[in-house]
Design a protein around this motif. Structure first.
Motif, PDB file in Angstrom:
ATOM      1  N   ARG A 107       3.286 -59.256 -38.296  1.00 46.28           N
ATOM      2  CA  ARG A 107       3.189 -59.423 -36.855  1.00 46.28           C
ATOM      3  C   ARG A 107       4.313 -58.628 -36.194  1.00 46.28           C
ATOM      4  O   ARG A 107       5.481 -58.782 -36.560  1.00 46.28           O
ATOM      5  CB  ARG A 107       3.317 -60.892 -36.447  1.00 46.28           C
ATOM      6  N   VAL A 108       3.957 -57.765 -35.264  1.00 42.28           N
ATOM      7  CA  VAL A 108       4.959 -57.113 -34.423  1.00 42.28           C
ATOM      8  C   VAL A 108       5.135 -58.002 -33.202  1.00 42.28           C
ATOM      9  O   VAL A 108       4.175 -58.268 -32.477  1.00 42.28           O
ATOM     10  CB  VAL A 108       4.513 -55.695 -34.022  1.00 42.28           C
ATOM     11  N   CYS A 109       6.349 -58.487 -32.996  1.00 43.98           N
ATOM     12  CA  CYS A 109       6.521 -59.583 -32.049  1.00 43.98           C
ATOM     13  C   CYS A 109       7.845 -59.463 -31.295  1.00 43.98           C
ATOM     14  O   CYS A 109       8.687 -58.624 -31.603  1.00 43.98           O
ATOM     15  CB  CYS A 109       6.459 -60.921 -32.785  1.00 43.98           C
ATOM     16  N   ARG A 110       7.992 -60.321 -30.323  1.00 44.00           N
ATOM     17  CA  ARG A 110       9.231 -60.362 -29.545  1.00 44.00           C
ATOM     18  C   ARG A 110      10.165 -61.410 -30.115  1.00 44.00           C
ATOM     19  O   ARG A 110       9.773 -62.257 -30.919  1.00 44.00           O
ATOM     20  CB  ARG A 110       8.936 -60.664 -28.077  1.00 44.00           C
ATOM     21  N   MET A 111      11.402 -61.366 -29.684  1.00 44.40           N
ATOM     22  CA  MET A 111      12.393 -62.350 -30.083  1.00 44.40           C
ATOM     23  C   MET A 111      12.127 -63.678 -29.378  1.00 44.40           C
ATOM     24  O   MET A 111      11.917 -63.714 -28.164  1.00 44.40           O
ATOM     25  CB  MET A 111      13.796 -61.850 -29.715  1.00 44.40           C
ATOM     26  N   ALA A 112      12.137 -64.755 -30.123  1.00 43.46           N
ATOM     27  CA  ALA A 112      11.939 -66.076 -29.535  1.00 43.46           C
ATOM     28  C   ALA A 112      13.210 -66.545 -28.834  1.00 43.46           C
ATOM     29  O   ALA A 112      14.327 -66.235 -29.267  1.00 43.46           O
ATOM     30  CB  ALA A 112      11.548 -67.077 -30.609  1.00 43.46           C
ATOM     31  N   ALA A 155      16.151 -63.898 -37.205  1.00 41.36           N
ATOM     32  CA  ALA A 155      15.190 -63.937 -36.109  1.00 41.36           C
ATOM     33  C   ALA A 155      15.803 -64.618 -34.888  1.00 41.36           C
ATOM     34  O   ALA A 155      16.874 -65.216 -34.954  1.00 41.36           O
ATOM     35  CB  ALA A 155      13.924 -64.673 -36.544  1.00 41.36           C
ATOM     36  N   SER A 156      15.108 -64.504 -33.772  1.00 39.42           N
ATOM     37  CA  SER A 156      15.502 -65.141 -32.522  1.00 39.42           C
ATOM     38  C   SER A 156      16.947 -64.782 -32.172  1.00 39.42           C
ATOM     39  O   SER A 156      17.388 -63.659 -32.411  1.00 39.42           O
ATOM     40  CB  SER A 156      15.300 -66.668 -32.621  1.00 39.42           C
ATOM     41  N   VAL A 157      17.708 -65.745 -31.629  1.00 37.75           N
ATOM     42  CA  VAL A 157      19.070 -65.458 -31.184  1.00 37.75           C
ATOM     43  C   VAL A 157      20.015 -65.203 -32.342  1.00 37.75           C
ATOM     44  O   VAL A 157      21.146 -64.733 -32.129  1.00 37.75           O
ATOM     45  CB  VAL A 157      19.619 -66.603 -30.306  1.00 37.75           C
ATOM     46  N   ASN A 158      19.582 -65.496 -33.573  1.00 37.24           N
ATOM     47  CA  ASN A 158      20.418 -65.181 -34.728  1.00 37.24           C
ATOM     48  C   ASN A 158      20.726 -63.689 -34.801  1.00 37.24           C
ATOM     49  O   ASN A 158      21.741 -63.294 -35.388  1.00 37.24           O
ATOM     50  CB  ASN A 158      19.725 -65.619 -36.019  1.00 37.24           C
ATOM     51  N   ALA A 159      19.859 -62.882 -34.228  1.00 39.94           N
ATOM     52  CA  ALA A 159      20.086 -61.434 -34.238  1.00 39.94           C
ATOM     53  C   ALA A 159      21.398 -61.070 -33.547  1.00 39.94           C
ATOM     54  O   ALA A 159      22.034 -60.066 -33.894  1.00 39.94           O
ATOM     55  CB  ALA A 159      18.918 -60.722 -33.557  1.00 39.94           C
ATOM     56  N   HIS A 160      21.820 -61.892 -32.571  1.00 36.77           N
ATOM     57  CA  HIS A 160      23.055 -61.600 -31.839  1.00 36.77           C
ATOM     58  C   HIS A 160      24.304 -61.886 -32.683  1.00 36.77           C
ATOM     59  O   HIS A 160      25.362 -61.308 -32.440  1.00 36.77           O
ATOM     60  CB  HIS A 160      23.114 -62.421 -30.549  1.00 36.77           C
ATOM     61  N   TYR A 161      24.188 -62.792 -33.645  1.00 39.96           N
ATOM     62  CA  TYR A 161      25.323 -63.156 -34.483  1.00 39.96           C
ATOM     63  C   TYR A 161      25.381 -62.364 -35.784  1.00 39.96           C
ATOM     64  O   TYR A 161      26.410 -62.321 -36.453  1.00 39.96           O
ATOM     65  CB  TYR A 161      25.254 -64.644 -34.840  1.00 39.96           C
ATOM     66  N   SER A 162      24.291 -61.747 -36.136  1.00 39.97           N
ATOM     67  CA  SER A 162      24.102 -61.184 -37.469  1.00 39.97           C
ATOM     68  C   SER A 162      24.915 -59.924 -37.730  1.00 39.97           C
ATOM     69  O   SER A 162      24.834 -58.947 -36.981  1.00 39.97           O
ATOM     70  CB  SER A 162      22.613 -60.869 -37.669  1.00 39.97           C
ATOM     71  N   VAL A 184      16.173 -47.569 -30.024  1.00 44.15           N
ATOM     72  CA  VAL A 184      15.367 -48.673 -30.551  1.00 44.15           C
ATOM     73  C   VAL A 184      15.550 -48.760 -32.060  1.00 44.15           C
ATOM     74  O   VAL A 184      15.485 -47.748 -32.763  1.00 44.15           O
ATOM     75  CB  VAL A 184      13.869 -48.481 -30.227  1.00 44.15           C
ATOM     76  N   CYS A 185      15.793 -49.962 -32.568  1.00 45.69           N
ATOM     77  CA  CYS A 185      15.853 -50.218 -34.006  1.00 45.69           C
ATOM     78  C   CYS A 185      14.877 -51.347 -34.326  1.00 45.69           C
ATOM     79  O   CYS A 185      14.284 -51.943 -33.422  1.00 45.69           O
ATOM     80  CB  CYS A 185      17.268 -50.567 -34.453  1.00 45.69           C
ATOM     81  N   LEU A 186      14.697 -51.630 -35.611  1.00 44.96           N
ATOM     82  CA  LEU A 186      13.749 -52.664 -36.024  1.00 44.96           C
ATOM     83  C   LEU A 186      14.477 -53.810 -36.711  1.00 44.96           C
ATOM     84  O   LEU A 186      15.314 -53.585 -37.594  1.00 44.96           O
ATOM     85  CB  LEU A 186      12.707 -52.089 -36.986  1.00 44.96           C
ATOM     86  N   ASN A 187      14.140 -55.022 -36.305  1.00 41.98           N
ATOM     87  CA  ASN A 187      14.629 -56.239 -36.941  1.00 41.98           C
ATOM     88  C   ASN A 187      13.461 -56.848 -37.703  1.00 41.98           C
ATOM     89  O   ASN A 187      12.523 -57.374 -37.099  1.00 41.98           O
ATOM     90  CB  ASN A 187      15.160 -57.208 -35.879  1.00 41.98           C
TER      91      ASN A 187
END
Length: 255
Positions: free
Chosen positions: A181-186, A105-112, A165-168
């Motif tokens: 919950r469908v939500c935005r990145m924190a 989640a959050s900025v971890n998506a950039h490193y994952s 578009v993809c789903l995280n």
């Protein structure tokens, strides 16, 4: 006309032996034929990296009815590229990353590396989803995720996703989920990311560790809020990194 089963391409960043990817295979195998191409060992934090200077190898490690498992010595992105180039008999109907041991989640998506798998599929215009559980343990219990993984996979196979578009999808570590919950990145920040150690042989070395801080803890529309309150967080993610809301201002200043 031949009525073919959907083809699912699966990868991860924990390695093809990881419990998470094995559970994922079991959860989605009824939806189609599966080809797994995953790293031969853990590649957490690999993000979108690919091997530009290292020769790659492929090994088929398992074949059963409707499932092939391949290992690759490269990154998660390498695995997707290699599978699409060398293994799959046709264009996959879906690319799935995970199930990751640990949240993305959050900025971890950039490193994952798990999100690297999913973004690579998305860049090839294949409907793509990443699944992650907020539990780093090698023997994590993934069974509570099953109905959600099945539902999301079935929905994406049936309806697809918008171009680019993809789903995280992230699951909290809790005994039962309150819902989705469908939500935005924190917005969040990692600090104290490097720890210095001293080796008995006289030299220093460092571990990349760190502490994550949610920079908007009161916002209730983010993935961090959803996870901390027991909800499954689904974040639609785009490969387009353009700051669209800033375009008009920039055009006025520079054009």
């Amino acid at each position: 006309m031949e009525n073919r089963r959907p083809l699912l391409l699966i990868s991860n960043d924990d390695g093809y032996q990881a419990k998470g990817i094995r559970c994922l295979i079991d959860m989605v195998r009824r939806f189609g034929d599966i080809i797994v191409c995953a790293p031969d060992s853990g590649r957490s934090g690999a993000s979108r990296a690919f091997s530009a200077t290292t020769p790659l190898t492929l090994h088929c490690v398992e074949k059963s009815e409707g499932v092939e498992v391949w290992s690759c010595n490269g990154t998660p992105v390498d695995c997707v590229k290699m599978a699409l180039s060398e293994i799959v008999p046709r264009r996959p109907d879906m690319v799935i990353g995970g199930i990751n041991h640990g949240d993305n989640a959050s900025v971890n998506a950039h490193y994952s590396g798990t999100m690297g798998v999913t973004m690579e599929g998305c860049m090839k215009y294949i409907p793509s989803v990443a699944f992650s559980l907020c539990d780093h343990r090698s023997d994590a219990d993934f069974e509570p995720l099953r109905p959600y993984v099945e539902r999301i996979t079935c929905r994406v196979l049936a309806d697809g996703l918008p171009r680019g578009v993809c789903l995280n999808v992230n699951f909290p570590l809790t005994e039962c989920f309150k819902g989705v919950r469908v939500c935005r990145m924190a917005y969040g920040t990692w600090s104290h990311e490097v720890t210095r150690c001293h080796h008995p042989r006289g030299y220093d070395y460092w571990w990349m560790v760190g502490h994550y801080e949610n920079d908007e803890p009161e916002a209730d529309d983010t993935d961090n809020w959803a996870l901390s309150h027991g909800y499954v967080a689904i974040t639609p993610t785009t490969i387009d990194v353009t700051a669209h809301e800033f375009l008009d201002r920039m055009r006025k200043e520079f054009v």
